[in-house]
Motif scaffolding. Structure first.
Motif, PDB file in Angstrom:
ATOM      1  N   THR A  55       9.435   4.896   4.262  1.00  0.00           N
ATOM      2  CA  THR A  55       8.808   5.410   5.473  1.00  0.00           C
ATOM      3  C   THR A  55       9.352   7.069   5.797  1.00  0.00           C
ATOM      4  O   THR A  55       8.954   7.658   6.435  1.00  0.00           O
ATOM      5  N   ASP A  56      10.521   7.254   4.930  1.00  0.00           N
ATOM      6  CA  ASP A  56      11.200   8.384   5.345  1.00  0.00           C
ATOM      7  C   ASP A  56      11.716   9.166   3.934  1.00  0.00           C
ATOM      8  O   ASP A  56      13.037   9.091   3.648  1.00  0.00           O
ATOM      9  N   PRO A  57      10.746   9.418   2.892  1.00  0.00           N
ATOM     10  CA  PRO A  57      10.932   9.942   1.654  1.00  0.00           C
ATOM     11  C   PRO A  57      11.460  11.348   1.819  1.00  0.00           C
ATOM     12  O   PRO A  57      10.551  12.203   1.291  1.00  0.00           O
ATOM     13  N   MET A  58      12.706  11.612   2.224  1.00  0.00           N
ATOM     14  CA  MET A  58      12.970  13.110   2.351  1.00  0.00           C
ATOM     15  C   MET A  58      13.082  14.115   1.345  1.00  0.00           C
ATOM     16  O   MET A  58      12.784  15.334   1.265  1.00  0.00           O
ATOM     17  N   ALA A  59      13.053  13.650  -0.070  1.00  0.00           N
ATOM     18  CA  ALA A  59      12.849  14.480  -1.251  1.00  0.00           C
ATOM     19  C   ALA A  59      11.510  14.591  -1.690  1.00  0.00           C
ATOM     20  O   ALA A  59      11.318  15.579  -2.576  1.00  0.00           O
ATOM     21  N   ASP A  60      10.605  14.090  -1.098  1.00  0.00           N
ATOM     22  CA  ASP A  60       9.328  14.259  -1.922  1.00  0.00           C
ATOM     23  C   ASP A  60       8.195  15.040  -0.868  1.00  0.00           C
ATOM     24  O   ASP A  60       8.449  15.142   0.380  1.00  0.00           O
ATOM     25  N   GLY A  61       7.466  15.779  -1.461  1.00  0.00           N
ATOM     26  CA  GLY A  61       6.410  16.752  -0.843  1.00  0.00           C
ATOM     27  C   GLY A  61       5.341  15.851  -0.558  1.00  0.00           C
ATOM     28  O   GLY A  61       5.129  14.667  -0.331  1.00  0.00           O
ATOM     29  N   PRO A  62       4.440  16.567   0.050  1.00  0.00           N
ATOM     30  CA  PRO A  62       3.134  16.234   0.876  1.00  0.00           C
ATOM     31  C   PRO A  62       2.309  15.113  -0.199  1.00  0.00           C
ATOM     32  O   PRO A  62       2.087  13.952   0.474  1.00  0.00           O
ATOM     33  N   ALA A  63       2.116  15.229  -1.304  1.00  0.00           N
ATOM     34  CA  ALA A  63       1.471  14.120  -2.582  1.00  0.00           C
ATOM     35  C   ALA A  63       2.131  12.926  -2.460  1.00  0.00           C
ATOM     36  O   ALA A  63       1.360  12.001  -2.129  1.00  0.00           O
ATOM     37  N   ILE A  64       3.524  12.987  -2.725  1.00  0.00           N
ATOM     38  CA  ILE A  64       3.969  11.600  -2.651  1.00  0.00           C
ATOM     39  C   ILE A  64       4.333  11.055  -1.379  1.00  0.00           C
ATOM     40  O   ILE A  64       4.443   9.760  -1.375  1.00  0.00           O
ATOM     41  N   GLN A  65       4.603  11.808  -0.512  1.00  0.00           N
ATOM     42  CA  GLN A  65       4.753  11.115   0.914  1.00  0.00           C
ATOM     43  C   GLN A  65       3.347  10.542   1.334  1.00  0.00           C
ATOM     44  O   GLN A  65       3.459   9.367   1.865  1.00  0.00           O
ATOM     45  N   LEU A  66       2.455  10.964   1.151  1.00  0.00           N
ATOM     46  CA  LEU A  66       0.888  10.516   1.408  1.00  0.00           C
ATOM     47  C   LEU A  66       0.932   9.318   0.511  1.00  0.00           C
ATOM     48  O   LEU A  66       0.114   8.184   0.946  1.00  0.00           O
ATOM     49  N   ALA A  67       1.102   9.155  -0.711  1.00  0.00           N
ATOM     50  CA  ALA A  67       1.109   7.807  -1.727  1.00  0.00           C
ATOM     51  C   ALA A  67       1.952   6.835  -0.991  1.00  0.00           C
ATOM     52  O   ALA A  67       1.198   5.867  -1.037  1.00  0.00           O
ATOM     53  N   GLY A  68       3.127   7.086  -0.633  1.00  0.00           N
ATOM     54  CA  GLY A  68       3.947   6.154   0.014  1.00  0.00           C
ATOM     55  C   GLY A  68       3.138   5.587   1.350  1.00  0.00           C
ATOM     56  O   GLY A  68       3.057   4.330   1.424  1.00  0.00           O
ATOM     57  N   GLN A  69       2.744   6.527   2.048  1.00  0.00           N
ATOM     58  CA  GLN A  69       1.777   6.264   3.154  1.00  0.00           C
ATOM     59  C   GLN A  69       0.766   5.304   3.087  1.00  0.00           C
ATOM     60  O   GLN A  69       0.450   4.238   3.679  1.00  0.00           O
ATOM     61  N   ARG A  70      -0.174   5.500   2.007  1.00  0.00           N
ATOM     62  CA  ARG A  70      -1.499   4.844   1.731  1.00  0.00           C
ATOM     63  C   ARG A  70      -0.883   3.645   1.167  1.00  0.00           C
ATOM     64  O   ARG A  70      -1.329   2.371   1.628  1.00  0.00           O
ATOM     65  N   ALA A  71       0.322   3.640   0.300  1.00  0.00           N
ATOM     66  CA  ALA A  71       0.668   2.215  -0.104  1.00  0.00           C
ATOM     67  C   ALA A  71       1.211   1.280   0.907  1.00  0.00           C
ATOM     68  O   ALA A  71       0.778   0.039   0.938  1.00  0.00           O
ATOM     69  N   LEU A  72       1.762   1.807   1.797  1.00  0.00           N
ATOM     70  CA  LEU A  72       2.352   0.876   2.935  1.00  0.00           C
ATOM     71  C   LEU A  72       1.312   0.448   3.819  1.00  0.00           C
ATOM     72  O   LEU A  72       1.198  -0.760   4.303  1.00  0.00           O
ATOM     73  N   ALA A  73       0.161   1.235   4.008  1.00  0.00           N
ATOM     74  CA  ALA A  73      -0.859   0.787   4.946  1.00  0.00           C
ATOM     75  C   ALA A  73      -1.673  -0.093   4.227  1.00  0.00           C
ATOM     76  O   ALA A  73      -2.393  -0.906   4.978  1.00  0.00           O
ATOM     77  N   ALA A  74      -1.482  -0.243   2.856  1.00  0.00           N
ATOM     78  CA  ALA A  74      -2.367  -1.297   2.170  1.00  0.00           C
ATOM     79  C   ALA A  74      -1.541  -2.475   1.945  1.00  0.00           C
ATOM     80  O   ALA A  74      -1.832  -3.445   1.571  1.00  0.00           O
ATOM     81  N   GLY A  75      -0.338  -2.619   2.618  1.00  0.00           N
ATOM     82  CA  GLY A  75       0.477  -3.903   2.787  1.00  0.00           C
ATOM     83  C   GLY A  75       1.412  -3.976   1.525  1.00  0.00           C
ATOM     84  O   GLY A  75       2.132  -4.947   1.411  1.00  0.00           O
ATOM     85  N   THR A  77       4.828  -3.979  -0.204  1.00  0.00           N
ATOM     86  CA  THR A  77       6.131  -4.394  -0.126  1.00  0.00           C
ATOM     87  C   THR A  77       7.072  -4.233  -1.147  1.00  0.00           C
ATOM     88  O   THR A  77       6.713  -4.359  -2.394  1.00  0.00           O
ATOM     89  N   MET A  78       8.315  -4.532  -1.127  1.00  0.00           N
ATOM     90  CA  MET A  78       9.209  -4.596  -2.418  1.00  0.00           C
ATOM     91  C   MET A  78       8.934  -5.762  -3.112  1.00  0.00           C
ATOM     92  O   MET A  78       8.784  -5.736  -4.358  1.00  0.00           O
ATOM     93  N   SER A  79       8.436  -7.045  -2.639  1.00  0.00           N
ATOM     94  CA  SER A  79       8.097  -8.397  -3.475  1.00  0.00           C
ATOM     95  C   SER A  79       6.915  -7.945  -3.950  1.00  0.00           C
ATOM     96  O   SER A  79       6.825  -8.389  -5.261  1.00  0.00           O
ATOM     97  N   ARG A  80       6.020  -7.207  -3.450  1.00  0.00           N
ATOM     98  CA  ARG A  80       4.740  -7.044  -4.159  1.00  0.00           C
ATOM     99  C   ARG A  80       4.944  -6.019  -5.363  1.00  0.00           C
ATOM    100  O   ARG A  80       4.614  -6.172  -6.568  1.00  0.00           O
ATOM    101  N   THR A  81       5.993  -5.114  -5.224  1.00  0.00           N
ATOM    102  CA  THR A  81       6.111  -4.205  -6.207  1.00  0.00           C
ATOM    103  C   THR A  81       6.838  -4.770  -7.382  1.00  0.00           C
ATOM    104  O   THR A  81       6.457  -4.456  -8.581  1.00  0.00           O
ATOM    105  N   LEU A  82       7.877  -5.755  -7.092  1.00  0.00           N
ATOM    106  CA  LEU A  82       8.422  -6.410  -8.081  1.00  0.00           C
ATOM    107  C   LEU A  82       7.388  -7.315  -8.807  1.00  0.00           C
ATOM    108  O   LEU A  82       7.303  -7.534 -10.060  1.00  0.00           O
ATOM    109  N   ALA A  83       6.445  -7.887  -8.139  1.00  0.00           N
ATOM    110  CA  ALA A  83       5.545  -8.704  -8.895  1.00  0.00           C
ATOM    111  C   ALA A  83       4.653  -8.087  -9.689  1.00  0.00           C
ATOM    112  O   ALA A  83       4.224  -8.547 -10.634  1.00  0.00           O
TER     113      ALA A  83
END
Length: 262
Positions: A55-75, A77-83
């Protein structure tokens, strides 16, 4: 030999440079991400960095910030990433996977639990941008003890006094950040990067890959010409963010890979 070491050894034997891609886990949704991830090796990716949404990607610009937001909004999680890494490994036992992001999601999960799960899933390396060398006991050393490389960032502001500390417990490869500032904010310049790469290589036998500011095949070619590899993230994530289909994204990756490999 780790997958990362094996991949760079193979590239050296072939006289080629590495092309490293970054994509955000679960962006824009699980199905699209998994299709892109599965296609990256055939498109020319030698090493794949997967972002851990935060939620707080301080080193990232708009493109990667938005990517993280899209991913989080789509549900996502770390468990899903590892899966997702585990699923990727069912069809690919060779391409190195590096998880990249911030310490908070790892700390919240518990370092010991996270590392055990990451090893089981098939993770090869970590890039954690907000853990300096002074905090190596937190994650770097436990990760390496578990068999996971800990890849450190060096930047234009890493001076000769600081550099040995940065390199001291780094493994896998060194990630040189070609510009000051956030991801996607400027373009990399090979003439400025070359002496910095040489300075880093004087202090380590590890490969040095350069990222931030590489947006085109020509830029990837120029940077790979002065380093051991080129890393592209924001330019790929931009294509995903604007709604390109997986095959369109992978077509762009092929262009970039041809540049880096050329």
């Amino acid at each position: 030999m780790t997958r990362i070491e094996a991949r760079f050894a193979k590239l050296r034997a072939e006289g080629r440079k590495a092309f490293v891609t970054f994509v955000m886990a679960g962006d824009p949704d699980a199905g699209t991400f998994e299709a892109i991830l599965a296609g990256l090796p055939a498109a020319g990716a030698d090493v794949i960095e997967i972002g851990m949404p935060f939620t707080d990607p301080m080193a990232d610009g708009p493109a990667i910030q938005l990517a993280g937001q899209r991913a989080l909004a789509a549900g996502q999680t770390m468990s899903r990433t590892l899966a997702m890494v585990r699923k990727f490994r069912e069809g690919d036992a060779e391409t190195p996977i590096v998880l990249m992001g911030y310490y908070n999601p790892i700390y919240s999960r518990g370092v010991e639990k996270f590392l055990a799960e990451a090893v089981e899933a098939g993770v090869d390396g970590l890039i954690v941008v907000d853990l300096p060398p002074e905090e190596d006991d937190e994650l770097c050393l436990p990760a390496q003890a578990a068999g996971i490389d800990f890849i450190r960032l060096a930047t234009p502001t890493t001076d000769d006094r600081r550099l040995p500390k940065v390199l001291s417990n780094t493994s896998g490869f060194v990630y040189y950040v070609s510009i000051t500032g956030i991801t996607g904010s400027a373009s990399a310049n090979a003439e400025m990067v070359a002496p910095e790469v040489a300075r880093i290589k004087a202090g380590t036998d590890l490969p040095v890959c350069v990222g931030f500011g590489i947006k085109t095949a020509d830029s990837a070619r120029e940077i790979a010409g002065v380093a051991d590899g080129a890393v592209v993230g924001s330019a790929i994530v931009d294509r995903i963010g604007r709604g390109d289909a997986p095959e369109q994204v992978l077509g762009f990756v092929r262009e970039l890979a041809a540049g880096a490999h050329g």
